[in-house]
Design an enzyme around this catalytic site. Structure first.
Site, PDB file in Angstrom:
ATOM      1  N   SER A  99      46.633  42.606  41.821  1.00 28.55           N
ATOM      2  CA  SER A  99      47.360  42.015  40.691  1.00 28.55           C
ATOM      3  C   SER A  99      48.831  42.438  40.738  1.00 28.55           C
ATOM      4  O   SER A  99      49.134  43.601  41.030  1.00 28.55           O
ATOM      5  CB  SER A  99      46.776  42.503  39.368  1.00 28.55           C
ATOM      6  OG  SER A  99      45.437  42.138  39.259  1.00 28.55           O
ATOM      7  N   ASN A 145      42.641  43.328  35.506  1.00 27.74           N
ATOM      8  CA  ASN A 145      43.631  43.175  36.570  1.00 27.74           C
ATOM      9  C   ASN A 145      43.180  44.003  37.759  1.00 27.74           C
ATOM     10  O   ASN A 145      43.422  45.211  37.830  1.00 27.74           O
ATOM     11  CB  ASN A 145      45.007  43.643  36.083  1.00 27.74           C
ATOM     12  CG  ASN A 145      45.518  42.740  34.980  1.00 27.74           C
ATOM     13  OD1 ASN A 145      45.950  41.625  35.234  1.00 27.74           O
ATOM     14  ND2 ASN A 145      45.417  43.212  33.740  1.00 27.74           N
ATOM     15  N   GLU A 146      42.504  43.332  38.666  1.00 34.27           N
ATOM     16  CA  GLU A 146      41.895  44.011  39.809  1.00 34.27           C
ATOM     17  C   GLU A 146      42.947  44.289  40.884  1.00 34.27           C
ATOM     18  O   GLU A 146      44.062  43.753  40.812  1.00 34.27           O
ATOM     19  CB  GLU A 146      40.787  43.119  40.387  1.00 34.27           C
ATOM     20  CG  GLU A 146      39.640  42.844  39.424  1.00 34.27           C
ATOM     21  CD  GLU A 146      38.721  44.052  39.201  1.00 34.27           C
ATOM     22  OE1 GLU A 146      39.100  45.188  39.516  1.00 34.27           O
ATOM     23  OE2 GLU A 146      37.616  43.840  38.669  1.00 34.27           O
ATOM     24  N   PRO A 147      42.609  45.107  41.894  1.00 31.31           N
ATOM     25  CA  PRO A 147      43.553  45.353  42.982  1.00 31.31           C
ATOM     26  C   PRO A 147      44.116  44.035  43.518  1.00 31.31           C
ATOM     27  O   PRO A 147      43.388  43.058  43.686  1.00 31.31           O
ATOM     28  CB  PRO A 147      42.686  46.053  44.032  1.00 31.31           C
ATOM     29  CG  PRO A 147      41.661  46.766  43.228  1.00 31.31           C
ATOM     30  CD  PRO A 147      41.374  45.868  42.058  1.00 31.31           C
TER      31      PRO A 147
END
Ligand code: F6R
Length: 643
Positions: free
Chosen positions: A165, A161-163
């Protein structure tokens, strides 16, 4: 919790536990998992375990395997769900999380294969959405995850869950952040080979777990740990959502804790027990904050920046200033081997014996010149008997094209001078075929590894000669733990330790220099240091060893904190150039090293930047202005523990 501790932690919005090293933290996590498994067994229930991959949880898995083998811990009642998998990714690819989990855990325990769930990177794209929904439903149907393990990426991702998300996100296909792809290069060899996408559990999926253990180890995680624990909740750092989870623990080693307020500037959150190191750190922080050299700091500077209790204890700013100024002054020496016939009461090294036997350990074949090339030069020039010992062959970090180039050179020589052409041609053919048929990430055959090792040996010899080492003082130890042909190395073994021990026994040095990356989570440097510690432990009763000092330099990536430095060796502009030349000899690592890490600068540039930064810092604090400085910390066998 007493009030003092509470104050120091008042910035922390997720409970943090700081451990001396990652092993201790991992054992605690494994213990807690095993207790839940056993409790569920007694209740006749399944335990649902959420798992992560990457370097962080490996020691937790090692410990679970140990408990299974030695303590009879059974995994028959365990159902696992992994956080993520690259997409697309075949199960049997070397970099698949499927393979990682089997190699690091599942193949060694008695879990029922049908209880293992890892997102499938082979699903055709049109079915991915449905597949993700089903993954989520399976977790829900089992009543949710009991314990979820998490690592954290430098982007602040949990799972993938990258920036950006959202907290309502569920299992889905995502795009990987550029930084995450760069970090993954260490397993994929080159960045182009890292997939652009992954399937990951969502933030909402993770947040539904009953207990979460998030772990982070090593200095490179310090910044993101502080942001996650102390920053505002924000989708730009998805791990901050964990602040809302009622039962999350953050387990870190001392390096990953470095940027937490309770460690970095404890005086700004409450009363502290001052010691010399802490006072030094506070004064350096204050001087930098108000932009003044140490000797110009005033009572007012102390009082208005939360350091009034120091004034209370030491009476005036002047008293503290002079004390810390002298402390820093005494770390500077142009005589790393000690200054003969000088009063050494305030110097980092002893004057006697005037000529010392010195061993410089270099984990890879270039760390000696990168990290302490200037000191190496000085030690030789000041007449000490300097040996350099390369601990590993460094053979995986050589490009295939360099192998071809060198072997073709030999072929040219043999053909030109009509030497044994046939034998050379045969070897060349084998090498060429092996390189041609090698798939991405596959280990090299032994012959190619040997040649890659020879290339690095030649470079190391050339570099050490520029520093002034005698040919018969250049040693190659080729520690066996390194020789896996893969990025992942074997654990340290008895043989590694005895090779170091025998070598030291032969030289009986007065001084040892070693790479002191004490908390590097999985790297070669830490294993190399452990091998030295292991050998020292066995040698500590020897009479010569009682007079042996161990100085630690930091690896290529990071320098000691100014409050930690115990010896700072200044370099003249000419010495900086000579050091650069020595680093240049490592041609296979130049321009585009196979494992450059996350820093675009070449090794010589990193070394020069770091050494001039240290010199500038000393100068800004009001000490003499030097071109560059190399820094060392003394290992105290009596008080520091040998791990
Ligand atoms: C792995 C995962 C990632 C990693 C993170 C840290 O399953 O979901 O979030 O936990 O990238 O990776 P390491 O541990 O290699 O630093």
């Amino acid at each position: 919790m007493d009030i003092l501790k509470y104050q120091l932690r008042s910035f922390e919005k997720i409970p943090v536990r700081i451990y001396e090293d990652n092993l201790e933290a991992s054992k605690n996590v494994a213990k807690s998992i095993s207790l839940t498994i056993r409790q569920k067994q007694q209740e006749g229930e399944y335990m649902v375990l959420g798992l992560a991959t990457g370097s962080t949880p490996v020691k937790v898995y090692d410990e679970l395997i140990r408990m299974h083998k030695k303590e009879g811990l059974s995994f028959k009642n365990v159902i696992t769900f992994n956080l993520d998998e690259y997409y697309p990714m075949k199960k049997d690819d070397d970099q698949s999380y499927w393979k990682f989990m089997h190699e690091n855990l599942f193949d060694h325990i008695d879990i029922d294969p049908k209880n293992i769930h890892i997102p499938n990177g082979e699903i055709p794209i049109e079915y991915v959405e449905e597949y993700c929904r089903e993954y989520e439903e399976k977790i829900d149907a089992l009543g949710g995850i009991d314990i979820q393990l998490l690592g954290i990426g430098r982007t602040g991702h949990i799972g993938f869950n990258e920036p950006g998300s959202w907290d309502s996100s569920r299992t889905r296909l995502v795009k990987l952040d550029h930084l995450t792809r760069q970090d993954a290069t260490k397993s994929f060899i080159s960045e182009e080979k890292v997939p652009y996408r992954a399937i990951t559990m969502g933030i909402d999926t993770i947040m539904k777990a009953k207990t979460i253990y998030i772990m982070a180890f090593g200095q490179q995680k310090a910044e993101i740990v502080a942001r996650t624990v102390e920053g505002q909740i924000s989708s730009s750092c998805p791990a901050t959502y964990l602040q809302k989870h009622p039962n999350t623990r953050f387990l870190v080693d001392s390096s990953a804790a470095n940027d937490l307020t309770q460690i970095k500037t404890p005086w700004s959150v409450g009363l502290v027990n001052w010691n010399d190191e802490l006072i030094c750190r506070a004064i350096v922080w204050l001087a930098q904050k108000v932009g003044k050299p140490i000797l110009k700091l005033t009572d007012e500077d102390y009082n208005t920046n939360g350091l009034s209790d120091l004034i209370l204890e030491y009476d005036t700013a002047y008293n503290i200033n002079i004390r810390i100024f002298n402390r820093l002054q005494h770390t500077i020496t142009g005589w790393p081997g000690g200054k003969p016939n000088a009063d050494d009461s305030q110097r980092p090294e002893r004057a006697k014996p005037g000529k010392k036997r010195v061993v410089i350990f270099s984990p890879h074949p270039d760390d000696d010149v990168i990290s302490m090339g200037g000191t190496f030069i000085r030690l030789v020039e000041q007449g000490h008997d300097v040996h350099v010992a390369y601990q590993t062959s460094g053979n995986i970090a050589v490009h295939d094209h360099d192998v071809k180039r060198f072997v073709e050179f030999i072929q040219d020589i043999t053909h030109t001078y009509e030497l044994d052409k046939e034998a050379v041609d045969k070897k060349y053919e084998r090498i060429r075929n092996a390189l041609k048929s090698k798939k991405g990430g596959e280990p090299d055959i032994a012959l190619v590894r040997e040649i890659k090792g020879m290339i690095r040996r030649g470079e190391a010899r050339a570099g050490a000669r520029i520093a002034g080492a005698k040919d018969d003082h250049i040693h190659f130890l080729d520690l066996p733990f390194y020789e896996t042909g893969k990025v992942k190395k074997s654990p340290i073994g008895k043989e590694d330790i005895s090779i170091i021990k025998e070598f030291l026994q032969e030289i009986k040095p007065h001084q040892i220099y070693a790479a002191g990356d004490l908390a590097d989570p999985h790297g070669t440097h830490k294993v190399c240091l452990d091998a030295i510690f292991g050998a020292c432990e066995q040698l500590k009763k020897e009479s010569w060893f009682k007079d042996c000092w161990l100085w630690l330099y930091r690896g290529a990536w990071h320098e000691w904190g100014i409050d930690e430095i115990e010896m700072a060796v200044p370099l003249s502009p000419d010495e900086v150039l000579r050091k650069r030349m020595a680093i240049f000899m490592h041609q296979s690592q130049k321009d585009r090293a196979p494992f450059p890490g996350n820093d675009k600068r070449e090794f010589w540039q990193r070394a020069e930047d770091r050494n001039s930064e240290t010199a500038n810092l000393y100068n800004e604090l009001g000490l003499a202005e030097y071109e560059a400085m190399e820094a060392f910390v003394k290992w105290k066998f009596e008080t520091n523990s040998l791990k």
